[in-house]
Enzyme design. Structure first.
Site, PDB file in Angstrom:
ATOM      1  N   HIS A 110       6.388  -3.703  -5.253  1.00  0.00           N
ATOM      2  CA  HIS A 110       6.686  -5.014  -5.855  1.00  0.00           C
ATOM      3  C   HIS A 110       7.981  -5.575  -5.262  1.00  0.00           C
ATOM      4  O   HIS A 110       8.064  -6.762  -4.954  1.00  0.00           O
ATOM      5  CB  HIS A 110       6.816  -4.897  -7.377  1.00  0.00           C
ATOM      6  CG  HIS A 110       5.550  -4.444  -8.056  1.00  0.00           C
ATOM      7  ND1 HIS A 110       4.324  -5.008  -7.786  1.00  0.00           N
ATOM      8  CD2 HIS A 110       5.315  -3.474  -8.993  1.00  0.00           C
ATOM      9  CE1 HIS A 110       3.397  -4.405  -8.539  1.00  0.00           C
ATOM     10  NE2 HIS A 110       3.975  -3.483  -9.265  1.00  0.00           N
TER      11      HIS A 110
ATOM     12  N   LEU B 151       8.444 -29.218  -1.849  1.00  0.00           N
ATOM     13  CA  LEU B 151       7.368 -28.334  -2.312  1.00  0.00           C
ATOM     14  C   LEU B 151       7.444 -28.103  -3.822  1.00  0.00           C
ATOM     15  O   LEU B 151       8.528 -27.871  -4.354  1.00  0.00           O
ATOM     16  CB  LEU B 151       7.527 -26.980  -1.584  1.00  0.00           C
ATOM     17  CG  LEU B 151       6.599 -25.853  -2.039  1.00  0.00           C
ATOM     18  CD1 LEU B 151       5.169 -26.107  -1.582  1.00  0.00           C
ATOM     19  CD2 LEU B 151       7.094 -24.508  -1.491  1.00  0.00           C
TER      20      LEU B 151
ATOM     21  N   ASP C 254      -1.858  -9.549  -3.895  1.00  0.00           N
ATOM     22  CA  ASP C 254      -2.335  -8.243  -4.370  1.00  0.00           C
ATOM     23  C   ASP C 254      -2.068  -7.145  -3.347  1.00  0.00           C
ATOM     24  O   ASP C 254      -2.045  -7.399  -2.138  1.00  0.00           O
ATOM     25  CB  ASP C 254      -3.849  -8.343  -4.660  1.00  0.00           C
ATOM     26  CG  ASP C 254      -4.337  -7.169  -5.498  1.00  0.00           C
ATOM     27  OD1 ASP C 254      -3.511  -6.516  -6.165  1.00  0.00           O
ATOM     28  OD2 ASP C 254      -5.555  -6.901  -5.476  1.00  0.00           O
TER      29      ASP C 254
END
Ligand code: IPE
Ligand code: IPE
Ligand code: MG
Length: 244
Positions: free
Chosen positions: A38, A132, A21
């Site tokens: 962004h 991962l 955020d």
């Protein structure tokens, strides 16, 4: 001693989830449009993916877009969707090379088929990778997920496919079926809320909040979150003495 060296590898959280955020505020503070934030946030995504892979964390979930985020101005949504599709496409070789398995969780019916087919190509290409597991929560919200699960459970129960309903059965109907619950949940940008993210799954997660805005979140910040996690005693209802 570097921060990374302070991490105890045998006590790594198996699954870290992050509410990324603060992109918009990061850009506004620099007099730029929100979308610039962004774009800059992608670097921080690379940081945490790389750091997770290097440390040997098994699962990393990133909250990229919530169902509530569909209420944002159309221009921001369109720019974000383009950014996500182009980034996932551009990074697909790196994911394959680094043995990363990509999973996408969320209500993909809300997304354009051009984007979902792009996402599908990458998830397909990485599905047998064993390093991962990177989970991107896209068009995701926890109440949506829980309500969907309840509806499917009722259907299967009525059709006789389910004999009993318990916590373990319920978890199998969530979009995160098969993924262990996050041990550590990180939120950036100084907000102390969960914003409809993984409500079921974080029942016993350790929560870590930082003032850092997402585009500024570095590998060192990630290490700090893990070190904080490793200092805590996870009691799961038992007494401290029982946990010794
Ligand atoms: C997080 O940053 C990214 C998304 C929610 C898509 P924000 O866009 O929420 O940035 P702030 O919180 O407004 O600064
Ligand atoms: C949460 O951030 C969603 C994502 C990070 C994708 P928001 O910025 O949408 O959350 P609120 O609205 O401030 O709670
Ligand atoms: Mg925000």
């Amino acid at each position: 001693m570097s921060l990374k060296d302070k991490i105890i590898i045998s006590k790594l959280p198996e699954h870290v989830a992050i509410i990324m955020d603060g992109n918009g505020r990061w850009a506004k503070r620099r007099g730029s449009e929100r979308i610039f934030g962004h774009q800059q946030g992608i670097k921080a995504v690379r940081n945490v993916v790389e750091a997770s892979g290097e440390l040997g964390i098994k699962y990393l979930t990133l909250f990229a877009f919530s169902k509530e985020n569909w209420c944002r101005p159309k221009a921001e949504i369109d720019a974000l969707m383009d950014l996500m599709a182009s980034t996932i496409k551009a990074e697909s070789e790196t994911l394959i090379k680094n043995n990363i398995r990509l999973l996408i969780t969320g209500d993909l019916d809300c997304m354009s088929s051009a984007i979902t087919s792009e996402l599908q190509k990458v998830t397909e290409a990485t599905k047998n990778n064993t390093g991962l597991t990177l989970v991107i929560a896209l068009s995701y919200s926890s109440r949506w997920e829980i309500a969907e699960a309840a509806a499917k459970i009722c259907k299967d129960f009525n059709a006789g496919k389910l004999k009993e309903i318990n916590e373990e059965v319920f978890a199998r109907y969530l979009v995160t079926a098969g993924i262990p619950d996050p041990a550590l949940l990180v939120r950036t940008s100084g907000e102390f809320r969960i914003s409809n993210f993984l409500l079921w799954q974080i029942a016993y997660a350790e929560l870590y909040f930082t003032e850092k805005l997402w585009p500024d979140f570095s590998k060192e910040d990630f290490y700090e979150a893990i070190i904080s996690y490793q200092k805590r005693e996870r009691r799961f209802g038992k007494t401290g003495e029982q946990c010794k």
